[in-house]
Design a protein around this motif. Structure first.
Motif, mmCIF file in Angstrom:
data_model
loop_
_atom_site.group_PDB
_atom_site.id
_atom_site.type_symbol
_atom_site.label_atom_id
_atom_site.label_comp_id
_atom_site.label_asym_id
_atom_site.label_seq_id
_atom_site.Cartn_x
_atom_site.Cartn_y
_atom_site.Cartn_z
ATOM 1 N N MET A 139 1.166 -1.582 0.021
ATOM 2 C CA MET A 139 -0.131 -0.383 0.057
ATOM 3 C C MET A 139 0.744 1.154 -0.102
ATOM 4 S SD MET A 139 -3.120 -1.290 -0.538
ATOM 5 C CE MET A 139 -3.823 0.287 -0.743
ATOM 6 N N GLN A 140 2.290 1.099 1.389
ATOM 7 C CA GLN A 140 3.178 2.176 0.699
ATOM 8 C C GLN A 140 3.531 2.321 -0.446
ATOM 9 O OE1 GLN A 140 6.281 1.164 3.586
ATOM 10 N NE2 GLN A 140 4.417 2.477 5.344
ATOM 11 N N CYS A 141 4.075 1.704 -1.611
ATOM 12 C CA CYS A 141 4.502 1.902 -2.812
ATOM 13 C C CYS A 141 3.366 2.152 -3.646
ATOM 14 C CB CYS A 141 5.082 -0.003 -3.319
ATOM 15 S SG CYS A 141 5.150 0.072 -5.193
ATOM 16 N N ALA A 142 2.253 1.916 -3.440
ATOM 17 C CA ALA A 142 0.791 2.080 -4.752
ATOM 18 C C ALA A 142 0.464 3.099 -4.538
ATOM 19 C CB ALA A 142 -0.757 1.640 -3.700
ATOM 20 N N CYS A 143 0.578 4.197 -2.806
ATOM 21 C CA CYS A 143 0.788 5.641 -2.992
ATOM 22 C C CYS A 143 1.377 6.072 -3.174
ATOM 23 C CB CYS A 143 0.550 5.763 -1.252
ATOM 24 S SG CYS A 143 -0.846 5.358 -0.294
ATOM 25 N N MET A 144 2.715 5.158 -3.471
ATOM 26 C CA MET A 144 3.820 6.417 -3.611
ATOM 27 C C MET A 144 3.697 6.213 -5.428
ATOM 28 S SD MET A 144 7.504 5.762 -1.975
ATOM 29 C CE MET A 144 6.584 3.799 -1.323
ATOM 30 N N ILE A 145 3.185 5.691 -5.963
ATOM 31 C CA ILE A 145 3.213 5.045 -6.942
ATOM 32 C C ILE A 145 2.089 6.179 -7.561
ATOM 33 C CG2 ILE A 145 2.498 3.863 -9.387
ATOM 34 C CD1 ILE A 145 4.016 1.439 -8.172
ATOM 35 N N CYS A 146 0.713 6.535 -7.136
ATOM 36 C CA CYS A 146 0.315 7.300 -7.765
ATOM 37 C C CYS A 146 0.006 8.503 -7.312
ATOM 38 C CB CYS A 146 -0.862 7.084 -6.484
ATOM 39 S SG CYS A 146 -2.798 7.982 -6.679
ATOM 40 N N LYS A 147 1.274 8.718 -6.587
ATOM 41 C CA LYS A 147 1.377 10.604 -6.410
ATOM 42 C C LYS A 147 2.980 10.793 -7.359
ATOM 43 C CE LYS A 147 4.032 13.580 -3.084
ATOM 44 N NZ LYS A 147 4.761 13.540 -1.642
#
Length: 161
Positions: free
Chosen positions: A127-135
């Motif tokens: 989920m941290q990775c997905a959030c960073m990718i989204c940003k």
């Protein structure tokens, strides 16, 4: 962003990153590999855009880690790889990261679609990775939203004892 290292400090960057990638590639102890990936992510954050020349090599290694079969002893390594991917993507920006985003999101969706301890142990870094990718990706992330929302809804409706 800005780089906190001056040009003189960058002379250490290549030997340091070569040593770290070697540690990950040689298949050493998973704890050592995990710490090496965390160090790569940390270095990338510190040097920011100066990391760009090293991105392709490291992203290849990270994608290999994420594509490897999931085993109990490599769950932490996979978590570190997911976090490193997100941080590296943030450092190089959406244009450089975009070609790798699909493969990484596929790995994220694979984790989120599984059940059991392997998924549970990877959920936070995924989920941290997905959030960073989204940003990093901004509006280009919208192509992943249908699968992301589906995965989140599946998780939210699972029975927990």
């Amino acid at each position: 962003m800005f780089s906190v290292c001056d040009d003189d400090d960058h002379r250490y960057l290549t030997p340091l990153l070569k040593a770290l990638v070697s540690l990950v590639k040689t298949g050493g102890h998973p704890v050592a590999q995990t710490r090496a990936l965390a160090a790569v992510a940390f270095v990338a954050e510190i040097v920011d855009d100066a990391f760009s020349p090293y991105y392709a090599g490291f992203m290849g290694v990270l994608k290999q880690v994420l594509a490897a079969p999931v085993r109990q002893e490599t769950l932490e390594l996979r978590g570190a790889a997911f976090i490193a991917v997100g941080k590296l993507g943030s450092c190089v920006g959406s244009e450089v990261f975009a070609p790798d985003a699909g493969a990484v999101m596929k790995a994220i969706f694979q984790v989120l679609s599984t059940e059991g301890e392997a998924r549970d142990n990877q959920t936070v870094p995924v989920m941290q990775c997905a959030c960073m990718i989204c940003k990093t990706m901004g509006s280009a992330f919208t192509r992943f939203l249908p699968n992301m929302i589906d995965a989140l809804l599946r998780q939210a409706t699972q029975y927990v004892e």
